[in-house]
Design an enzyme around this catalytic site. Structure first.
Site, short mmCIF file in Angstrom:
data_model
loop_
_atom_site.label_atom_id
_atom_site.label_comp_id
_atom_site.label_asym_id
_atom_site.label_seq_id
_atom_site.Cartn_x
_atom_site.Cartn_y
_atom_site.Cartn_z
CG HIS A 37 46.97 39.82 41.57
ND1 HIS A 37 45.90 40.44 40.99
CD2 HIS A 37 46.88 38.52 41.18
CE1 HIS A 37 45.19 39.57 40.30
NE2 HIS A 37 45.76 38.39 40.40
CG ASP A 86 46.87 43.80 41.44
OD1 ASP A 86 47.43 43.66 40.35
OD2 ASP A 86 46.04 42.99 41.91
C1 XLS Z 1 42.18 35.61 35.64
C2 XLS Z 1 41.78 35.45 37.03
C3 XLS Z 1 42.52 36.33 38.03
C4 XLS Z 1 42.37 35.79 39.41
C5 XLS Z 1 43.36 36.29 40.41
O1 XLS Z 1 41.51 35.17 34.73
O2 XLS Z 1 40.40 35.64 37.13
O3 XLS Z 1 42.09 37.65 37.92
O4 XLS Z 1 41.09 36.04 39.90
O5 XLS Z 1 44.65 36.01 40.07
#
Ligand code: XLS
Ligand code: NI
Ligand code: NI
Length: 438
Positions: free
Chosen positions: A103, A106
């Site tokens: 993201h 991140d």
């Molecule tokens: C949360 C999601 C998230 C997505 C990406 O539960 O799995 O991590 O994969 O935003």
């Protein structure tokens, strides 16, 4: 580029086979081994998840962080972000992970100034590009975090306040730019806050229309700027919202069809989300595969005894074998890969733990892939399943499938025929095939 080594006691992880006792080696994942016509590496396309592995502190609602990262020490956002990238790429290459996912936030911390955020993401994505070129690791997919900042508490694209929708759009634009720069195969939309906490204060119809509009505009922007990859929607039924609009695979398919988005989007399915929705991952994958929408997987597992997204590392070979049966039969993932959207436990605090976790997950998938391939080639699985439908391959059954029989035709056939024979579904026979080939 001179840089710190973050996992200095950990060697390159290699395939050593099932006789190896080395906990820092693969026993099944032999990346170049050919299965069903192509190397394992290409079927599985493993990715590391930036957020869990390099940002997840182990904090939970009851306690402070337990994972103290040496790459998170510098005072400037840029300094921390570069250290984190160094650590991430050291980790990815040592583990032979060909891809990663992140993201925006991140990769580098964001602030409340959108123009500054754009600058920051450009800066760190330049650095990531350099790391990609040095290592050969590439981006599987990028995404924007539209759920952590407090402005998104009532939703991002579905926020009742337009000014929040616009902020979300800016974040998506910058994240798409970074994804294009880093040659990402895909771009993910996971709508963590796109849903409601209470229907009483929510105009659901309007919010869903806003979400569709937002996706159209994001897609148009990306295509106009040269993005050739796949957009993925990641279904999840709830958490953090009470109800998320992207509830499960069928729901998302209906949504994409309703709003004319099927051509550009596929599904990114996650194990723990499937179980939260009351399904198995196999169910979600089969729904996607049957609609030619099986795009990418977020690999993890939930906990049998509690009901939230625990994001543990996958280790259930029976479950994975059934999933790999679907993957192989559908011809593979459309545009995506297998991203370890999984985190080590709060009390797993050694640097090695992150390696054990991924090695275990990669080995489990590799073993499942081999078992599934053997099931398809050596067992009676496919024929047995096809046999159950043989009455539709000829005669009246075929005419029915072809639409040639009316309801009254069917009634006539029913009146003129005897009571059907009792035919076993042989579920246990099928279940035994799985165990036999593991
Ligand atoms: C949360 C999601 C998230 C997505 C990406 O539960 O799995 O991590 O994969 O935003
Ligand atoms: Ni996920
Ligand atoms: Ni999740």
């Amino acid at each position: 580029m001179s840089q710190a080594v973050y996992f200095k006691n950990i060697p390159q992880i290699n395939f050593e086979g099932t006789t190896s006792d080395n906990p820092l080696a693969f026993r099944w994942y032999d990346e170049s081994r050919v299965v069903a016509g192509k190397p394992m590496k290409e079927w599985l396309r493993f990715a590391g998840a930036y957020w869990h592995s390099f940002c997840g502190t182990g904090a939970d609602p009851f306690g402070a962080p337990t994972h103290e990262f040496p790459w998170d020490k510098k005072t400037s956002a840029e300094g921390r972000a570069k250290d984190k990238a160094d650590a991430a790429f050291e980790f990815l290459t040592k583990l032979r992970l060909p891809f990663y996912c992140f993201h925006d936030v991140d990769a580098i911390d964001y602030c409340d100034d959108m123009a500054e955020n754009e600058r920051r993401l450009q800066l760190i994505s330049d650095y990531l590009l350099q790391k990609q070129q040095e290592t050969g690791v590439t981006l599987l997919w990028g995404t924007a975090n539209l759920f952590s900042n407090k402005r998104y508490m009532n939703g991002a694209a579905t926020n009742p306040d337009f000014s929040v929708v616009a902020k979300a759009a800016a974040q998506v634009q910058f994240a798409i730019d970074a994804t294009i720069k880093l040659n990402g195969s895909g771009y993910v939309f996971w709508g963590g806050r796109e849903g409601y906490m209470s229907l009483l204060n929510t105009d659901m119809k309007r919010e869903k229309a806003h979400m569709a509009m937002f996706l159209h505009k994001a897609k148009d922007y990306a295509r106009a700027n040269g993005f050739k990859g796949t957009f993925f929607i990641e279904p999840k039924p709830c958490e953090p919202t009470k109800h998320q609009y992207d509830y499960n695979a069928e729901t998302v398919l209906g949504f994409l069809r309703q709003y004319d988005l099927l051509d550009d989007f596929k599904l990114n399915l996650e194990f723990n989300h499937a179980t939260l929705a009351g399904h198995t991952m196999q169910h979600e994958m089969q729904v996607a595969a049957d609609n030619d929408m099986l795009g990418s997987l977020d690999a993890n597992r939930g906990d049998m005894q509690n009901g939230w997204d625990t994001d543990q590392f996958p280790n259930n070979i029976n479950e994975l074998t059934e999933c790999m049966l679907i993957l192989l039969q559908s011809g593979g993932l459309k545009g995506g890969g297998i991203n370890f959207d999984a985190k080590i436990r709060r009390n797993s605090t050694d640097p090695e733990d992150l390696f054990y976790a991924h090695i275990g997950g990669m080995d489990a998938f590799a073993r499942a892939l081999i078992a599934a391939d053997n099931i398809l080639n050596q067992s009676s699985f496919k024929n047995k399943r096809a046999e159950r439908y043989q009455s539709f391959t000829h005669g009246n059954g075929k005419d029915f499938e072809d639409g040639k029989l009316s309801l009254t035709d069917l009634t006539q056939l029913a009146i003129n025929s005897e009571e059907p024979k009792t035919i076993s579904g042989q579920q246990e026979y099928f279940e035994n095939i799985i165990n036999r080939y593991i």
